[in-house]
Enzyme design. Structure first.
Site, PDB file in Angstrom:
ATOM      1  N   GLY A 190      26.902  -6.828  -0.694  1.00 56.87           N
ATOM      2  CA  GLY A 190      27.529  -5.873   0.195  1.00 56.87           C
ATOM      3  C   GLY A 190      26.604  -5.356   1.270  1.00 56.87           C
ATOM      4  O   GLY A 190      25.424  -5.687   1.330  1.00 56.87           O
ATOM      5  N   ASP A 191      27.185  -4.519   2.101  1.00 62.25           N
ATOM      6  CA  ASP A 191      26.474  -3.831   3.176  1.00 62.25           C
ATOM      7  C   ASP A 191      25.836  -2.604   2.550  1.00 62.25           C
ATOM      8  O   ASP A 191      26.475  -1.578   2.369  1.00 62.25           O
ATOM      9  CB  ASP A 191      27.464  -3.446   4.281  1.00 62.25           C
ATOM     10  CG  ASP A 191      26.851  -2.569   5.353  1.00 62.25           C
ATOM     11  OD1 ASP A 191      25.629  -2.334   5.321  1.00 62.25           O
ATOM     12  OD2 ASP A 191      27.611  -2.097   6.215  1.00 62.25           O
TER      13      ASP A 191
END
Length: 134
Positions: free
Chosen positions: A37-38
């Site tokens: 993920g970010d």
């Protein structure tokens, strides 16, 4: 002041990743455990996360290629229309070492502007990884 906000952001990001890794560490070794993920983590923040040494960063495992390092690059990606140029590795794939899953490739995607709007699909490049499962 922005310095206080910046420090709070750093503390919060490292705390959140520590929570993710804590949850991942509770799975049995017979499970494949992968997080992606970010994260907005800066490289210097990662070294301050105690559990990180127990996990593999897939980009690092695949050889730390400079061409796939930065997932956020305002010198190329103009979606945000910011006046500064910055290259950071905000997006990560974190793997709990497993005898059943081995990274085979790691690349960035979404680096071609869409013809219909002359913008990229996101202000971040996407990560595409392939794994061997046994």
């Amino acid at each position: 002041s922005s310095g206080i906000n910046a420090e709070y952001g750093s503390v919060e990001r490292t705390h959140q990743m520590q929570q993710v890794l804590s949850i991942m560490s509770k799975t049995t070794m017979s499970n494949i455990t992968l997080f992606g993920g970010d994260t907005n983590l800066r490289d210097g923040e990662v070294s301050r996360i105690p559990l990180m040494d127990s996990f593999d960063d897939v980009w690092e495992v695949m050889g730390r290629e400079s061409s796939t390092r930065y997932t956020w690059d305002t010198s190329v990606n103009k979606n945000l229309q910011v006046k500064f140029k910055s290259k950071l590795r905000f997006d990560r794939l974190i793997l709990r070492a497993s005898p059943y899953l081995r990274p085979r490739s790691f690349t960035l995607v979404g680096k071609t502007a869409l013809v219909s709007c002359d913008m990229y699909p996101s202000d971040h490049w996407g990560i595409l990884a392939h794994f061997d499962i046994s």
